[in-house]
Design an enzyme around this catalytic site. Structure first.
Site, mmCIF file in Angstrom:
data_model
loop_
_atom_site.group_PDB
_atom_site.id
_atom_site.type_symbol
_atom_site.label_atom_id
_atom_site.label_comp_id
_atom_site.label_asym_id
_atom_site.label_seq_id
_atom_site.Cartn_x
_atom_site.Cartn_y
_atom_site.Cartn_z
ATOM 1 N N LYS A 115 0.829 -1.215 0.000
ATOM 2 C CA LYS A 115 0.000 0.000 0.000
ATOM 3 C C LYS A 115 0.855 1.254 0.000
ATOM 4 O O LYS A 115 0.456 2.266 -0.579
ATOM 5 C CB LYS A 115 -0.959 -0.004 1.188
ATOM 6 C CG LYS A 115 -2.107 -0.980 0.988
ATOM 7 C CD LYS A 115 -3.369 -0.549 1.711
ATOM 8 C CE LYS A 115 -4.505 -1.495 1.372
ATOM 9 N NZ LYS A 115 -5.610 -1.445 2.315
ATOM 10 N N LYS A 197 -3.302 -10.439 -7.093
ATOM 11 C CA LYS A 197 -4.621 -10.757 -6.525
ATOM 12 C C LYS A 197 -5.686 -9.775 -7.020
ATOM 13 O O LYS A 197 -5.396 -8.607 -7.280
ATOM 14 C CB LYS A 197 -4.560 -10.790 -4.990
ATOM 15 C CG LYS A 197 -4.567 -9.444 -4.336
ATOM 16 C CD LYS A 197 -4.937 -9.520 -2.849
ATOM 17 C CE LYS A 197 -4.918 -8.098 -2.302
ATOM 18 N NZ LYS A 197 -5.284 -7.918 -0.944
ATOM 19 N N LYS A 200 -10.633 -5.154 -4.636
ATOM 20 C CA LYS A 200 -11.782 -4.275 -4.831
ATOM 21 C C LYS A 200 -11.392 -2.804 -4.945
ATOM 22 O O LYS A 200 -12.148 -2.004 -5.462
ATOM 23 C CB LYS A 200 -12.811 -4.457 -3.715
ATOM 24 C CG LYS A 200 -12.335 -4.109 -2.312
ATOM 25 C CD LYS A 200 -13.487 -4.122 -1.327
ATOM 26 C CE LYS A 200 -13.200 -4.780 0.008
ATOM 27 N NZ LYS A 200 -11.966 -4.465 0.691
HETATM 28 P P1 TYM Z 1 -10.278 -6.707 2.816
HETATM 29 O O1 TYM Z 1 -11.399 -5.766 3.006
HETATM 30 O O2 TYM Z 1 -9.167 -6.309 1.919
HETATM 31 O O3 TYM Z 1 -10.808 -8.094 2.280
HETATM 32 C C1 TYM Z 1 -11.878 -8.771 2.908
HETATM 33 C C2 TYM Z 1 -11.670 -10.271 2.827
HETATM 34 O O4 TYM Z 1 -11.533 -10.709 1.474
HETATM 35 C C3 TYM Z 1 -10.345 -11.478 1.327
HETATM 36 N N1 TYM Z 1 -9.803 -11.233 -0.016
HETATM 37 C C4 TYM Z 1 -9.562 -12.198 -0.925
HETATM 38 N N2 TYM Z 1 -9.723 -13.524 -0.892
HETATM 39 C C5 TYM Z 1 -9.402 -14.222 -2.005
HETATM 40 N N3 TYM Z 1 -8.926 -13.655 -3.133
HETATM 41 C C6 TYM Z 1 -8.745 -12.329 -3.214
HETATM 42 N N4 TYM Z 1 -8.289 -11.790 -4.338
HETATM 43 C C7 TYM Z 1 -9.068 -11.523 -2.075
HETATM 44 N N5 TYM Z 1 -9.007 -10.194 -1.821
HETATM 45 C C8 TYM Z 1 -9.456 -10.038 -0.552
HETATM 46 C C9 TYM Z 1 -9.421 -10.952 2.417
HETATM 47 O O5 TYM Z 1 -8.434 -11.884 2.742
HETATM 48 C C10 TYM Z 1 -10.389 -10.711 3.544
HETATM 49 O O6 TYM Z 1 -10.644 -11.909 4.247
HETATM 50 N N6 TYM Z 1 -7.669 -6.054 6.978
HETATM 51 C C11 TYM Z 1 -8.818 -6.722 6.414
HETATM 52 C C12 TYM Z 1 -10.126 -6.312 7.050
HETATM 53 C C13 TYM Z 1 -10.152 -6.505 8.521
HETATM 54 C C14 TYM Z 1 -10.235 -7.752 9.188
HETATM 55 C C15 TYM Z 1 -10.253 -7.423 10.587
HETATM 56 C C16 TYM Z 1 -10.297 -9.078 8.766
HETATM 57 C C17 TYM Z 1 -10.131 -5.528 9.448
HETATM 58 N N7 TYM Z 1 -10.196 -6.068 10.697
HETATM 59 C C18 TYM Z 1 -10.339 -8.426 11.533
HETATM 60 C C19 TYM Z 1 -10.381 -10.073 9.747
HETATM 61 C C20 TYM Z 1 -10.404 -9.739 11.117
HETATM 62 C C21 TYM Z 1 -8.892 -6.355 4.949
HETATM 63 O O7 TYM Z 1 -8.349 -5.399 4.506
HETATM 64 O O8 TYM Z 1 -9.699 -7.152 4.223
#
Ligand code: TYM
Length: 333
Positions: A115, A197, A200
């Protein structure tokens, strides 16, 4: 919440409309876990502030994400769905955990490195200490398991380290959570760049990412335009055939077979047939979710109620842990 069930915690940032990667890597599993576990799912809108956001859009996306959780079939009566910033315990515990997190371990986080390369003009302190806030999210709810995609594994490791570090000093305060990462779908790649990957928050190439609220024809077209290779064989081989393998992973995350098994279905067939089958499967998976989304979004009072009650239920649990922590670290009350 039932006393004897294990606790699942996960969250998603409202930094864009969820992608097919978010859905297959995380959301689809969240839904499946709700009968067996007590599930708490958050909208990580505080995390989203680490990247510059348009306030009106952020507010709307936060609400839409709660609606989407429900559209997937996650029942707000059985589970807790809530907005992170509605529960101030997150900010409070994050500060305390910041004081137990080392600069060295934060600098090793690949998400921080990625990032900061992408937003070189805004490498803020929040982006750096992001994992401490994420650890606070999880530890406040004494979660047993955290279902996430592969990209969050490192953040889970640091959460476990922090819980252990804190407990070693102050006794039994936090539960040390396990990551729950599905075998298929945990890393969905971009359709145009299958070695990176699917994300979004990516907007450079429209065809690279499927958003779960995209028009269904557009979803099918994005899959039909996906990059493959000059070969003709449908085979699961992520290293040499990243595009084809990614489509097989997508198909597998939907139908539950392994990518190798799915490849057999296309023996002797061309990429055209293969893409059409995958496109149909994705469209049929997403169609009912979009219909539910529209239906629920129209009921504004109901959505308001879910958000309000979610905040109360989450706040009750989170504050219980926070009170314990405050006492341990020596706050007067
Ligand atoms: P975030 O918002 O980027 O993504 C949410 C979830 O989607 C999964 N993910 C993917 N899985 C498979 N292929 C992909 N291309 C892909 N892109 C995203 C992520 O692994 C995630 O599970 N930091 C976290 C949000 C968060 C969180 C937490 C998660 C904040 N606090 C506490 C778990 C527990 C994040 O940025 O996810």
């Amino acid at each position: 919440m039932e006393e004897n069930k294990k606790v699942i915690y996960s969250a998603m940032q409202p930094s864009g409309i969820p992608s097919l990667g978010n859905y297959l890597g995380a959301l689809k599993n969240w839904k499946n876990l709700q009968d067996e576990y007590n599930c708490i799912y958050g909208i990580a809108n505080m995390h989203a502030l680490t990247v510059r956001q348009n306030p009106t859009e952020l507010r709307q996306r936060t609400r839409n994400l709660i609606i989407l959780f429900m559209a997937l079939g996650i029942d707000p009566e059985k589970n807790i769905l809530y907005v992170q910033s509605d529960v101030s315990a997150h900010a409070e515990l994050a500060w305390i955990l910041n004081c137990f997190t080392y600069m060295g371990e934060l600098s090793r986080m690949t998400q921080f490195k990625d990032k900061s390369a992408k937003h070189a003009d805004n490498i803020n302190a929040g982006l750096f200490t992001y994992p401490a806030l994420m650890a606070a999210d999880i530890l406040l709810y004494q979660a047993d398991m955290v279902p996430v995609g592969e990209d969050q594994r490192q953040h889970l490791e640091i959460t476990r380290d922090l819980a252990e570090r804190f407990d070693n000093i102050y006794g039994d305060v936090f539960k040390v959570p396990d990551a729950y990462i599905a075998k298929v779908g945990a890393r969905i790649m971009g359709l145009q760049e299958p070695t990176r990957k699917m994300s979004k928050s990516e907007s450079d190439n429209d065809n690279n990412v499927i958003f779960v609220l995209d028009d269904l024809n557009q979803i099918a077209n994005k899959i039909k335009r996906a990059v493959t290779d000059s070969d003709t064989e449908v085979r699961y081989d992520p290293e040499n055939k990243p595009g084809v393998s990614n489509l097989l992973s997508i198909y597998s995350a939907i139908n539950g077979k392994t990518p190798e098994e799915n490849a057999l279905e296309f023996a002797g067939k061309g990429y055209g047939d293969f893409k059409k089958t995958v496109a149909d499967a994705v469209v049929e998976e997403i169609r009912p979710i979009q219909e539910e989304f529209k239906r629920i979004a129209a009921d504004k009072a109901y959505v308001d109620k879910v958000i309000k009650e979610g905040a109360e239920k989450a706040g009750y649990i989170a504050n219980k842990t926070l009170r314990k922590v405050k006492k341990k670290v020596g706050y007067p009350n």
